[in-house]
Design an enzyme around this catalytic site. Structure first.
Site, short mmCIF file in Angstrom:
data_model
loop_
_atom_site.label_atom_id
_atom_site.label_comp_id
_atom_site.label_asym_id
_atom_site.label_seq_id
_atom_site.Cartn_x
_atom_site.Cartn_y
_atom_site.Cartn_z
N SER A 4 67.06 -38.52 65.39
CA SER A 4 67.73 -39.65 65.26
C SER A 4 66.73 -40.74 65.29
O SER A 4 65.72 -40.79 66.06
CB SER A 4 68.71 -39.97 66.38
OG SER A 4 69.80 -38.99 66.19
N1 SAH Z 1 70.25 -35.37 69.04
C1 SAH Z 1 69.42 -34.91 67.99
C2 SAH Z 1 69.95 -35.44 66.54
C3 SAH Z 1 69.80 -34.34 65.73
S1 SAH Z 1 70.82 -34.60 64.07
C4 SAH Z 1 67.95 -35.58 68.43
O1 SAH Z 1 67.42 -36.18 69.27
O2 SAH Z 1 67.13 -34.97 67.10
C5 SAH Z 1 72.43 -33.90 64.56
C6 SAH Z 1 72.48 -32.39 64.79
O3 SAH Z 1 73.83 -32.03 64.80
C7 SAH Z 1 71.86 -31.32 63.86
O4 SAH Z 1 70.72 -30.85 64.32
C8 SAH Z 1 72.93 -30.73 63.40
O5 SAH Z 1 72.49 -29.18 62.94
C9 SAH Z 1 73.78 -30.62 64.51
N2 SAH Z 1 75.31 -30.20 64.22
C10 SAH Z 1 76.01 -30.61 63.09
N3 SAH Z 1 77.26 -30.19 63.36
C11 SAH Z 1 77.18 -29.52 64.63
C12 SAH Z 1 78.23 -28.61 65.18
N4 SAH Z 1 79.60 -28.54 64.83
N5 SAH Z 1 77.92 -28.20 66.41
C13 SAH Z 1 77.22 -28.46 67.10
N6 SAH Z 1 75.77 -29.06 66.28
C14 SAH Z 1 76.00 -29.44 65.01
#
Ligand code: SAH
Length: 215
Positions: free
Chosen positions: A64
């Protein structure tokens, strides 16, 4: 993995940028100052680690944007010692920011490769966060209830199980919307179980996917 003076200087500039964009929560800014974001990015993007932008982390996902991390963390209104459920571990960067604020973080990721990478990185940093490979829609019932729940992917609706796992008086922050854009939404669960919703502008996240755990 080295955190040089140059990285620290770039991070200081990033903090100044976040302030000009309206982030005033000093505890959140201090936590962002402490976490070396470049540790959580692929080497191809290292020169961009302290720009206020999202970047690819593999498996079609992104780390993010720092502003979004700061904004969500501010909305979550955490204090040291709180138990937090995070959905979407991704790189583990947001997890590290919450841990630096003294929170006990439980984070769920549905992509196995990202989950494993985050486990490695956070253990190198001696993090106390607990990471789980699974479906965020279900939360972590065996570790509930949580003081706070943070969803870091775009959700089509508010998952009922996550509300159930929130303590009365607790706060859940979730970007809601199934298109490209989502509305940042903050939900306070009142003592009687009622929900108080407020909205906080438009953001852009990767989607929260259901029943599609991948390895
Ligand atoms: N907080 C993270 C942002 C990652 S982007 C950071 O600081 O890097 C969002 C993430 O949510 C992705 O890695 C994606 O694979 C995950 N995601 C999407 N749907 C999901 C679900 N149902 N359960 C768990 N993770 C999920």
């Amino acid at each position: 993995m080295i955190d040089t003076f140059k990285h620290q200087g770039l991070r200081r500039n990033l903090i100044a940028t976040l302030k000009t964009k309206g982030i005033e929560n000093q505890a959140v800014l201090d936590a962002i100052m402490k976490v070396p974001r470049h540790f959580f990015m692929d080497s191809a993007f290292l020169n961009f680690a302290y720009e206020d932008k999202a970047f690819p982390i593999g498996a079609d996902q992104t780390i993010s944007q720092p502003y979004t991390v700061a904004f969500q963390t501010d909305l979550l209104d955490v204090r040291a010692g709180m138990k937090i459920l995070e959905i979407g571990t991704g790189s583990g960067y947001q997890t590290a920011v919450l841990t630096n604020l003294g929170c006990k973080v439980f984070s769920v990721e549905r992509q196995k490769t990202l989950h494993k990478k985050a486990v490695q990185m956070l253990s190198k940093l001696n993090s106390t966060a607990k990471l789980f490979y699974g479906d965020g829609y279900k939360g972590l019932p065996s570790f509930a209830p949580f003081d706070r729940v943070l969803i870091t992917c775009g959700a089509p609706y508010i998952p009922e199980d996550l509300i159930d796992q929130l303590k009365p008086g607790g706060i859940l922050v979730i970007p809601i919307g199934d298109g490209d854009d989502q509305i940042m939404t903050r939900i306070v669960k009142k003592a009687d179980g009622g929900l108080e919703k407020t909205t906080h502008g438009v953001f852009r996240f990767v989607p929260m996917l259901q029943n599609r755990q991948t390895s």
